[in-house]
Write an enzyme that holds these catalytic residues in place. Structure first.
Site, short mmCIF file in Angstrom:
data_model
loop_
_atom_site.label_atom_id
_atom_site.label_comp_id
_atom_site.label_asym_id
_atom_site.label_seq_id
_atom_site.Cartn_x
_atom_site.Cartn_y
_atom_site.Cartn_z
N ASP A 89 0.90 -1.27 -0.01
CA ASP A 89 -0.07 0.12 -0.07
C ASP A 89 0.78 1.16 0.10
OD1 ASP A 89 -1.73 -2.23 0.73
OD2 ASP A 89 -3.18 -0.58 1.52
N LYS A 151 -6.91 3.42 -3.89
CA LYS A 151 -7.15 3.07 -2.53
C LYS A 151 -7.79 4.74 -2.01
CE LYS A 151 -5.38 1.95 2.24
NZ LYS A 151 -4.24 1.53 2.76
N LYS A 180 -10.28 0.13 -2.89
CA LYS A 180 -10.12 -0.43 -1.62
C LYS A 180 -10.52 1.23 -0.81
CE LYS A 180 -6.71 -1.16 2.04
NZ LYS A 180 -5.65 -1.56 2.77
#
Length: 212
Positions: A89, A151, A180
């Site tokens: 991430d 995300k 996400k």
């Protein structure tokens, strides 16, 4: 739907102790989450605890501000993988996004994807700091460079995931990339609403509440 299959369990507070990490990971094993997301210095600890499970580990990179150079981000990803992570991430360079320097944004995404072709890469935009047009452009660049997830948030800015942002991101990436949602997700109902809106991963530290 099994909500646990959507959960990226996060323990990213800077003062998390080894005792807290052990308890948190034990809970994640009981709840059978999809992935555990931690800072680079805690990856090896988590890897040892979950070694007999199918849970993935994601390492955070340039977290939470995203202002490292691309070279530094790539080196940090390499170290995360060496320590045992199998997902990443990373935070995009928010300054470049706000400057609308799309060439630099594209270059960062491209270099990271080309350096790591076989792992799941999620890029964090910090959507609460962006306009709708900026979110759209970031999603388009992520799709162009075949990143696995876009995300919403780090959880360290003024706001986390929203239904509106998730719907927008899903609309833009369609099925070429996944979404996400993360930041401020503290209840099962909100997590389910985000999944309904298009999220395929949910980042949360509130495991007991979301998977009650």
């Amino acid at each position: 739907m099994k909500l646990n299959n959507y959960i990226d369990a996060t323990l990213l507070k800077p003062d998390a102790t080894l005792i807290e990490i052990n308890k948190f990971v034990d809970l994640c094993i009981i709840k059978n989450v999809r992935c555990i997301c931690v800072h680079i210095s805690r990856i090896a600890v988590v890897k040892e605890i979950i070694k007999n499970t199918k849970i993935s580990i994601s390492g955070t990179v340039s977290f939470p501000f995203g202002n490292a150079t691309t070279k530094l981000k790539i080196n940090e990803i390499k170290e995360c993988l060496k320590l045992g992570a199998n997902e990443i991430d990373f935070v995009a360079n928010i300054g470049n996004i706000k400057d609308h320097d799309w060439e630099k944004v594209n270059s960062e995404f491209q270099k990271i994807r080309n350096s790591f072709k076989d792992i799941i890469i999620k890029v964090i935009f910090e959507t609460c700091l962006l306009t709708e047009e900026e979110i759209i452009k970031c999603c388009q660049i992520a799709v162009k460079n075949k990143l696995d997830f876009v995300k919403t948030s780090t959880g360290y800015s003024k706001m986390g995931a929203t239904i509106e942002h998730v719907k927008l991101m899903k609309k833009i990436v369609n099925n070429e990339c996944k979404v996400k949602a993360s930041g401020g997700i503290k209840t099962k109902n909100f997590a389910l609403e985000l999944v309904e809106a298009g999220a395929e991963r949910i980042g949360t530290s509130s495991i007991s509440e979301v998977l009650n």
